[in-house]
Motif scaffolding. Structure first.
Motif, PDB file in Angstrom:
ATOM      1  N   TRP A  73      -9.954  -4.894   6.003  1.00 49.80           N
ATOM      2  CA  TRP A  73      -9.656  -4.087   4.825  1.00 49.80           C
ATOM      3  C   TRP A  73      -9.298  -2.650   5.187  1.00 49.80           C
ATOM      4  O   TRP A  73      -8.683  -1.930   4.411  1.00 49.80           O
ATOM      5  N   MET A  74      -9.693  -2.220   6.386  1.00 57.06           N
ATOM      6  CA  MET A  74      -9.533  -0.814   6.742  1.00 57.06           C
ATOM      7  C   MET A  74      -8.079  -0.359   6.835  1.00 57.06           C
ATOM      8  O   MET A  74      -7.727   0.701   6.294  1.00 57.06           O
ATOM      9  N   PHE A 103      -5.568  -1.444   5.197  1.00 54.46           N
ATOM     10  CA  PHE A 103      -5.065  -1.378   3.821  1.00 54.46           C
ATOM     11  C   PHE A 103      -5.529  -0.086   3.149  1.00 54.46           C
ATOM     12  O   PHE A 103      -4.730   0.635   2.531  1.00 54.46           O
ATOM     13  N   ALA A 104      -6.826   0.204   3.268  1.00 56.79           N
ATOM     14  CA  ALA A 104      -7.371   1.406   2.628  1.00 56.79           C
ATOM     15  C   ALA A 104      -6.791   2.674   3.246  1.00 56.79           C
ATOM     16  O   ALA A 104      -6.434   3.625   2.533  1.00 56.79           O
ATOM     17  N   ALA A 127      -3.183   3.241   2.067  1.00 56.63           N
ATOM     18  CA  ALA A 127      -3.073   3.667   0.672  1.00 56.63           C
ATOM     19  C   ALA A 127      -3.568   5.092   0.458  1.00 56.63           C
ATOM     20  O   ALA A 127      -2.964   5.860  -0.296  1.00 56.63           O
ATOM     21  N   LEU A 128      -4.665   5.473   1.144  1.00 55.07           N
ATOM     22  CA  LEU A 128      -5.313   6.749   0.863  1.00 55.07           C
ATOM     23  C   LEU A 128      -4.857   7.892   1.758  1.00 55.07           C
ATOM     24  O   LEU A 128      -4.946   9.049   1.370  1.00 55.07           O
ATOM     25  N   THR A 156       0.827  -1.212   0.000  1.00 56.28           N
ATOM     26  CA  THR A 156       0.000   0.000   0.000  1.00 56.28           C
ATOM     27  C   THR A 156       0.858   1.258   0.000  1.00 56.28           C
ATOM     28  O   THR A 156       0.385   2.334  -0.363  1.00 56.28           O
TER      29      THR A 156
END
Length: 406
Positions: free
Chosen positions: A111-112, A114-115, A118-119, A65
């Motif tokens: 998933w949080m 990872f998101a 990345a963001l 990420t």
């Protein structure tokens, strides 16, 4: 800041750092950044596995990420060079780091993290590049013979943070839990803002105009960025070995060399110690040899270090490899950001961001190489791959040094 002391001599780099809110604040901020990131990085896969039951191979993909970081760094660097607003962007990036790690600390689904990484965390990585751009602007306005030494001291603080951060992170995770440890990392990012207070420095108007003109034409004039991109690519080749080493060296020492935990810890810990010792001397030597020549030599040391890991199966071989790697990063850590800014002097924030975010690409390269290499040739032969990468970097840096000399 005084230009000379009572004897008419320019003050030492250390005195200038201690006497400047910008330099001292940046030093403390870099120390906090190093502590926070290095405390959290080794714990994230374990966190995903324990809290969410994520399989280890999937958890390992978290590090990919960080590939968003170079894009975020370029966008922030370009905007910074157009506007000259360095410290304002630094504060926003530091706040992004706080929000990102706080979000990971309270995540309730796999998933949080990872998101969020990345963001959000991709933008937090640009904080350091904005500080170094602000320092470059200040040194341009107030030239001093100790300019490179000042940058080296501030960069050493980041390395020092990486020395003590993993110890603090492991202790805090064991005593209070991994989520609390991530809150500690979040607070380290937020605390970076404090030592700089309300200080607000900007590039001089003439410099902003030159930067704006340069950045606006960059998409159609990649030739201006080619030396920086080549240098960064060669740096990525050298740094890729770190991901392989930290992924598999401990495993190799434990399972095949049967070294005790104290000895394994000593092997890992000696590299940053050597690095800190060498960094101040790297700037001095580079003035005589040229920074690119010295970095080519350091890349050659990386070749030898990885050959030690691959071909010298003993504790002595591991220590030798780590000592050599300390020499590698003692040079690159001190000189890398200086060389990057020189290669794109019209857009130093962009140069800083591209160079400093390149570690994400090198980690991805190292991770893929390590995974494929372990499956294909196993330990310790896998260390021949980073040796080959470093050999290519040595050749490339030598060519760049020769052209710079001409």
């Amino acid at each position: 800041m005084a230009n000379t002391d009572v004897m008419g001599r320019p003050p030492s780099a250390l005195k200038q750092v201690l006497g400047s809110q910008l330099y001292l604040g940046a030093t403390i901020a870099m120390l906090l950044s190093g502590i926070g990131v290095s405390a959290a990085a080794p714990q994230i896969v374990l966190y995903l596995a324990r809290e969410f039951g994520t399989p280890l191979p999937i958890g390992g993909l978290f590090y990919l990420t960080s590939l968003a970081a170079p894009v975020a760094g370029y966008l922030i660097g370009s905007y910074s060079d157009r506007t000259g607003k360095r410290l304002g962007l630094f504060r926003l990036c530091a706040i992004a780091g706080f929000l990102g790690w706080a979000g990971i600390a309270v995540a309730w689904q796999a998933w949080m993290p990872f998101a969020i990484s990345a963001l959000v965390l991709g933008f937090s990585g640009a904080a350091a590049s904005q500080l170094f751009a602000a320092i470059h602007d200040d040194l341009t306005r107030k030239p001093t013979p100790a300019a490179e030494d000042i940058v080296a001291i501030i960069r050493m603080a980041l390395t020092a943070g990486w020395v003590i951060g993993p110890v603090i992170g492991a202790w805090l995770a064991a005593e209070a839990g991994i989520r609390v440890m991530f809150w500690g990392t979040a607070l380290c990012f937020l605390a970076q803002i404090i030592p700089l207070g309300t200080l607000n420095t900007e590039a001089a108007p003439a410099q902003r105009a030159a930067n704006s003109a340069s950045v606006s034409t960059m998409p159609s004039q990649w030739s201006a960025m080619t030396p920086l991109l080549v240098f960064t690519g060669l740096y990525i080749l050298v740094y890729a070995g770190e991901a392989i080493k930290y992924g598999f060296l401990l495993l190799y020492m434990e399972e095949q060399l049967h070294l005790g935990p104290e000895l394994r810890g000593a092997v890992i810990g000696i590299q940053p110690l050597i690095e800190l010792i060498i960094m101040p001397f790297s700037v001095i030597v580079a003035r005589r040899t040229g920074p690119l020549w010295l970095m080519a030599f350091a890349a050659g040391l990386a070749v030898l270090a990885n050959l030690c890991f691959a071909l010298w199966p003993s504790a002595v071989g591991m220590f030798a490899g780590q000592i050599l790697m300390g020499g590698v990063w003692g040079v690159f850590a001190a000189l890398g950001i200086i060389v990057a800014q020189r290669l794109l002097p019209s857009a130093v924030a962009t140069a800083s961001a591209i160079f400093m975010s390149s570690t994400a690409l090198s980690s991805a390269l190292g991770g893929v190489t390590g995974g494929v290499g372990i499956a294909a040739v196993g330990l310790p032969v896998v260390f021949l791959f980073p040796a080959a990468y470093a050999a290519l970097a040595t050749i490339g840096l030598t060519i760049m040094a020769r052209r710079a000399t001409r």
